[in-house]
Design an enzyme around this catalytic site. Structure first.
Site, PDB file in Angstrom:
ATOM      1  N   SER A   1     -12.260   9.820  14.160  1.00  0.00           N
ATOM      2  CA  SER A   1     -11.134  10.009  13.237  1.00  0.00           C
ATOM      3  C   SER A   1     -10.268  11.198  13.637  1.00  0.00           C
ATOM      4  O   SER A   1      -9.287  11.507  12.962  1.00  0.00           O
ATOM      5  CB  SER A   1     -11.660  10.209  11.815  1.00  0.00           C
ATOM      6  OG  SER A   1     -12.594  11.279  11.782  1.00  0.00           O
TER       7      SER A   1
ATOM      8  N   ASN B   1     -20.287  15.766   4.921  1.00  0.00           N
ATOM      9  CA  ASN B   1     -19.919  15.001   3.725  1.00  0.00           C
ATOM     10  C   ASN B   1     -19.245  15.875   2.665  1.00  0.00           C
ATOM     11  O   ASN B   1     -18.216  15.492   2.097  1.00  0.00           O
ATOM     12  CB  ASN B   1     -21.163  14.314   3.150  1.00  0.00           C
ATOM     13  CG  ASN B   1     -21.766  13.315   4.128  1.00  0.00           C
ATOM     14  OD1 ASN B   1     -21.173  13.025   5.169  1.00  0.00           O
ATOM     15  ND2 ASN B   1     -22.945  12.806   3.809  1.00  0.00           N
TER      16      ASN B   1
ATOM     17  N   THR C   1      22.186  -4.927 -19.954  1.00  0.00           N
ATOM     18  CA  THR C   1      20.871  -5.499 -20.217  1.00  0.00           C
ATOM     19  C   THR C   1      20.955  -6.902 -19.625  1.00  0.00           C
ATOM     20  O   THR C   1      22.024  -7.532 -19.665  1.00  0.00           O
ATOM     21  CB  THR C   1      20.528  -5.577 -21.719  1.00  0.00           C
ATOM     22  OG1 THR C   1      21.520  -6.365 -22.369  1.00  0.00           O
ATOM     23  CG2 THR C   1      20.514  -4.192 -22.370  1.00  0.00           C
ATOM     24  N   HIS C   2      19.875  -7.362 -19.034  1.00  0.00           N
ATOM     25  CA  HIS C   2      19.874  -8.656 -18.325  1.00  0.00           C
ATOM     26  C   HIS C   2      20.942  -8.686 -17.234  1.00  0.00           C
ATOM     27  O   HIS C   2      21.434  -9.754 -16.878  1.00  0.00           O
ATOM     28  CB  HIS C   2      20.081  -9.832 -19.290  1.00  0.00           C
ATOM     29  CG  HIS C   2      19.238  -9.741 -20.522  1.00  0.00           C
ATOM     30  ND1 HIS C   2      17.970 -10.249 -20.603  1.00  0.00           N
ATOM     31  CD2 HIS C   2      19.481  -9.148 -21.728  1.00  0.00           C
ATOM     32  CE1 HIS C   2      17.463 -10.006 -21.800  1.00  0.00           C
ATOM     33  NE2 HIS C   2      18.360  -9.324 -22.501  1.00  0.00           N
TER      34      HIS C   2
ATOM     35  N   SER D   1      27.191  -1.898  10.964  1.00  0.00           N
ATOM     36  CA  SER D   1      26.565  -3.083  11.542  1.00  0.00           C
ATOM     37  C   SER D   1      26.945  -3.150  13.007  1.00  0.00           C
ATOM     38  O   SER D   1      28.047  -2.760  13.390  1.00  0.00           O
ATOM     39  CB  SER D   1      27.059  -4.330  10.813  1.00  0.00           C
ATOM     40  OG  SER D   1      26.913  -5.460  11.644  1.00  0.00           O
TER      41      SER D   1
ATOM     42  N   LYS E   1      31.396  -3.337   8.045  1.00  0.00           N
ATOM     43  CA  LYS E   1      30.258  -3.064   7.177  1.00  0.00           C
ATOM     44  C   LYS E   1      29.931  -1.582   7.026  1.00  0.00           C
ATOM     45  O   LYS E   1      30.024  -0.811   7.957  1.00  0.00           O
ATOM     46  CB  LYS E   1      29.013  -3.776   7.713  1.00  0.00           C
ATOM     47  CG  LYS E   1      29.098  -5.274   7.628  1.00  0.00           C
ATOM     48  CD  LYS E   1      28.806  -5.765   6.233  1.00  0.00           C
ATOM     49  CE  LYS E   1      27.352  -5.591   5.963  1.00  0.00           C
ATOM     50  NZ  LYS E   1      26.664  -6.858   5.800  1.00  0.00           N
TER      51      LYS E   1
ATOM     52  N   ASN F   1      26.574  -0.071   5.233  1.00  0.00           N
ATOM     53  CA  ASN F   1      25.354  -0.533   4.567  1.00  0.00           C
ATOM     54  C   ASN F   1      24.555   0.607   3.938  1.00  0.00           C
ATOM     55  O   ASN F   1      24.394   1.658   4.551  1.00  0.00           O
ATOM     56  CB  ASN F   1      24.455  -1.271   5.562  1.00  0.00           C
ATOM     57  CG  ASN F   1      25.114  -2.526   6.110  1.00  0.00           C
ATOM     58  OD1 ASN F   1      25.890  -3.175   5.413  1.00  0.00           O
ATOM     59  ND2 ASN F   1      24.808  -2.844   7.351  1.00  0.00           N
TER      60      ASN F   1
ATOM     61  N   GLU G   1      17.942   1.078   0.623  1.00  0.00           N
ATOM     62  CA  GLU G   1      17.198  -0.146   0.964  1.00  0.00           C
ATOM     63  C   GLU G   1      15.826   0.191   1.551  1.00  0.00           C
ATOM     64  O   GLU G   1      14.818  -0.428   1.213  1.00  0.00           O
ATOM     65  CB  GLU G   1      17.987  -0.998   1.965  1.00  0.00           C
ATOM     66  CG  GLU G   1      19.175  -1.707   1.328  1.00  0.00           C
ATOM     67  CD  GLU G   1      20.049  -2.392   2.372  1.00  0.00           C
ATOM     68  OE1 GLU G   1      19.510  -3.004   3.304  1.00  0.00           O
ATOM     69  OE2 GLU G   1      21.281  -2.307   2.249  1.00  0.00           O
TER      70      GLU G   1
ATOM     71  N   TYR H   1     -22.343   9.233  -0.093  1.00  0.00           N
ATOM     72  CA  TYR H   1     -21.334   9.105   0.965  1.00  0.00           C
ATOM     73  C   TYR H   1     -21.602   7.887   1.844  1.00  0.00           C
ATOM     74  O   TYR H   1     -22.744   7.589   2.197  1.00  0.00           O
ATOM     75  CB  TYR H   1     -21.325  10.364   1.854  1.00  0.00           C
ATOM     76  CG  TYR H   1     -20.332  10.227   3.005  1.00  0.00           C
ATOM     77  CD1 TYR H   1     -18.999  10.560   2.830  1.00  0.00           C
ATOM     78  CD2 TYR H   1     -20.735   9.705   4.237  1.00  0.00           C
ATOM     79  CE1 TYR H   1     -18.087  10.398   3.862  1.00  0.00           C
ATOM     80  CE2 TYR H   1     -19.826   9.537   5.273  1.00  0.00           C
ATOM     81  CZ  TYR H   1     -18.510   9.881   5.082  1.00  0.00           C
ATOM     82  OH  TYR H   1     -17.615   9.711   6.101  1.00  0.00           O
TER      83      TYR H   1
ATOM     84  N   GLN I   1     -14.116   7.460   5.385  1.00  0.00           N
ATOM     85  CA  GLN I   1     -13.237   7.984   6.435  1.00  0.00           C
ATOM     86  C   GLN I   1     -11.885   7.271   6.416  1.00  0.00           C
ATOM     87  O   GLN I   1     -10.879   7.806   6.868  1.00  0.00           O
ATOM     88  CB  GLN I   1     -13.911   7.812   7.801  1.00  0.00           C
ATOM     89  CG  GLN I   1     -13.110   8.360   8.960  1.00  0.00           C
ATOM     90  CD  GLN I   1     -13.966   8.485  10.212  1.00  0.00           C
ATOM     91  OE1 GLN I   1     -14.816   9.364  10.300  1.00  0.00           O
ATOM     92  NE2 GLN I   1     -13.767   7.597  11.168  1.00  0.00           N
TER      93      GLN I   1
ATOM     94  N   LYS J   1      -8.164   8.535   4.648  1.00  0.00           N
ATOM     95  CA  LYS J   1      -7.171   9.526   5.078  1.00  0.00           C
ATOM     96  C   LYS J   1      -5.824   8.951   5.458  1.00  0.00           C
ATOM     97  O   LYS J   1      -4.782   9.445   5.018  1.00  0.00           O
ATOM     98  CB  LYS J   1      -7.747  10.364   6.211  1.00  0.00           C
ATOM     99  CG  LYS J   1      -8.756  11.317   5.654  1.00  0.00           C
ATOM    100  CD  LYS J   1      -9.625  11.952   6.647  1.00  0.00           C
ATOM    101  CE  LYS J   1     -10.945  12.297   5.996  1.00  0.00           C
ATOM    102  NZ  LYS J   1     -11.808  11.131   5.701  1.00  0.00           N
TER     103      LYS J   1
HETATM  104  N1  ARG Z   1     -15.131  11.960   9.582  1.00  0.00           N
HETATM  105  C1  ARG Z   1     -15.915  11.783   8.431  1.00  0.00           C
HETATM  106  C2  ARG Z   1     -15.037  11.354   7.250  1.00  0.00           C
HETATM  107  O1  ARG Z   1     -13.878  11.406   7.364  1.00  0.00           O
HETATM  108  C3  ARG Z   1     -16.620  13.042   8.108  1.00  0.00           C
HETATM  109  C4  ARG Z   1     -17.910  12.861   7.369  1.00  0.00           C
HETATM  110  C5  ARG Z   1     -18.851  12.137   8.238  1.00  0.00           C
HETATM  111  N2  ARG Z   1     -20.167  12.232   7.773  1.00  0.00           N
HETATM  112  C6  ARG Z   1     -21.117  11.500   8.317  1.00  0.00           C
HETATM  113  N3  ARG Z   1     -22.302  11.663   7.928  1.00  0.00           N
HETATM  114  N4  ARG Z   1     -20.837  10.597   9.214  1.00  0.00           N
HETATM  115  O2  ARG Z   1     -15.505  10.933   6.232  1.00  0.00           O
END
Ligand code: ARG
Length: 459
Positions: free
Chosen positions: A26, A113, A158-159, A280, A286, A288, A293, A320, A325, A328
């Site tokens: 990650s 964790n 309204t409407h 455009s 145009k 826009n 949007e 956990y 993960q 995020k």
């Molecule tokens: N990268 C993990 C997360 O975002 C960190 C915690 C991982 N803990 C584990 N025991 N694998 O949640």
């Protein structure tokens, strides 16, 4: 065995496959929480030293190493390594490279964790504070524009049918109310975000004599998460934030829809400043409204993130699980989308060019003061239902003649009710209609100005 593997590889007989490494890592998104991770680690280390769980010399080494790492990250020199899985292990590994055994002692009484849960909460708290400022900026921009147009008549719909005259300022203040609720919703979420998970360790707490209240204080948390299993496993605070963000996006999307409609040449109530529009590539004429949007479109991804986070959570047993993960990227993207959209809106609103003639022409075509005529008859003693019927017939006659109610002669109007007198024309004007709605929450220009004064005082 190499790399992360060094952190927990003791019991494994073969290295993690390259594919799995990439699948589970990650670091390329959670490194966004690097400074929060360092803040959390420093608070943890200070607590460990205070409790004599690590030596003062170890704390000094950790502080020195973290200062160096923070500098490397801020200067863009830090080398992030996929082999070290996530932001936590990347930083810890670098720390150990810099200060040796003291770096290896940092993780005493802690787990990734509770570490990650702490980092997200710190990150989200910072983010909510930034959003609060942006909501305030946007509210200010709306109020300023509303003040300029406190008496500018606009058809209220309204409407999507012309209903009654309102002022453009009153219309904008409706969005101010929405944004004020959004702001207080964010503050409410913040209270629940601002609790410390550290100390929960992996899930059950730790055997070391830790001081969680101390860490909470160091990090500016209002208190600790009271249950270790809950502390490491629930992400309801992230879901709540995303829900609050989704509502802001709903409001911005509705405003966007109106801006787009108002800017259509068929309506022509406003123009947006050129710097907020695009041309455009094929149609030279145009202009826009791409910004509103896009905002309307981007609301969809935030709603998607909300659904994603709810789904992420629903099947997880305590405590956990690695599923978490996945919290995020939706969270980051929600915040980025909201922050960018609020910034652009705060700049775009003051650049709205209002076209009062077009608004007034639409009011006339739509018999917007018909309710005023009915109210006038009621005040002369006619029951409202009868007044409604009389005015409906007057509107029909005006429609056949292709004119406004105010363009009918007094004698023509009297054919619909003998109660109508010369004083009716004051009621049939747009200005008369606006001024008559003179109570708190009403559209009378005096009330719009009073509302603005109250709103400014509250900001
Ligand atoms: N990268 C993990 C997360 O975002 C960190 C915690 C991982 N803990 C584990 N025991 N694998 O949640």
């Amino acid at each position: 065995m190499t790399d992360t593997a060094g952190t927990w590889s003791g019991r494994f007989s073969e290295p993690v496959s390259e594919l799995v490494k990439r699948y589970t890592a990650s670091v390329f998104f959670d490194r966004r929480m690097a400074l929060q991770d360092i803040r959390g680690s420093l608070a943890h280390a200070r607590m460990l030293a205070k409790q004599a769980i690590i030596a003062a010399a170890d704390l000094a080494a950790i502080e020195r190493g973290m200062a160096q790492i923070q500098g490397e990250i801020e200067r863009g020199e830090f080398v992030w390594n996929l082999d070290d899985e996530d932001v936590h292990l990347n930083i810890e590994k670098r720390l150990t490279a810099l200060v040796g055994d003291a770096g290896k002692r940092l993780h005493t009484g802690r787990s990734r964790n509770d570490q990650v849960a702490t980092d997200i909460r710190l990150w989200l708290r910072d983010t909510i504070d930034a959003i609060d400022g942006l909501l305030a900026d946007f509210i200010r921009a709306l109020i300023d524009t509303a003040e300029t147009h406190a008496a500018t008549p606009l058809p209220g719909f309204t409407h999507l049918q012309v209903a009654q005259p309102i002022t453009f300022g009153h219309h904008l203040l409706a969005y101010v109310e929405m944004m004020r609720r959004d702001r207080s919703r964010m503050q409410d979420v913040r209270r629940r975000v601002n609790r410390l998970p550290l100390g929960a360790a992996a899930l059950a707490g730790t055997t070391f004599p830790i001081d969680r209240e101390f860490v909470a204080k160091e990090l500016g948390f209002d208190g600790v998460c009271e249950n270790s299993l809950d502390a490491v496993s629930d992400r309801d605070f992230a879901i709540e934030f995303t829900a609050a963000a989704a509502l802001v996006m709903v409001h911005l999307s509705r405003l966007s829809e109106e801006l787009i409609l108002w800017m259509s040449p068929r309506v022509g109530f406003i123009d947006l400043a050129d710097r907020f529009t695009t041309g455009s590539s094929i149609m030279p004429q145009k202009k826009n409204p791409d910004v509103p949007e896009l905002a309307r479109g981007k609301s969809g991804r935030v709603f998607g993130h909300l659904m994603g986070l709810l789904t992420l959570m629903k099947g997880q047993p305590l405590a956990y699980n690695k599923d978490n993960q996945e919290d995020k990227e939706p969270l980051f993207d929600t915040a980025d989308t909201l922050i960018d959209t609020l910034r652009v809106f705060a700049e775009m609103v003051p650049g709205i060019k209002v076209k009062p003639e077009a608004m007034r022409a639409a009011l006339k075509q739509g018999y917007a003061t018909a309710t005023d005529l009915a109210d006038y008859l009621v005040k002369k003693g006619l029951p409202f239902r009868d007044a409604h019927e009389a005015v409906a017939r007057a509107v029909q006659a005006a429609e056949q003649r292709g004119c406004d109610l105010a363009d009918l002669a007094l004698s023509e109007l009297q054919a619909f009710s003998p109660l109508i007198g010369e004083d009716v024309f004051a009621v049939l004007t747009v200005e008369g209609s606006l001024a008559a709605r003179d109570h708190i929450g009403g559209t009378a220009p005096a009330q719009v100005k009073a509302a603005i004064a109250r709103l400014r005082a509250a900001l």
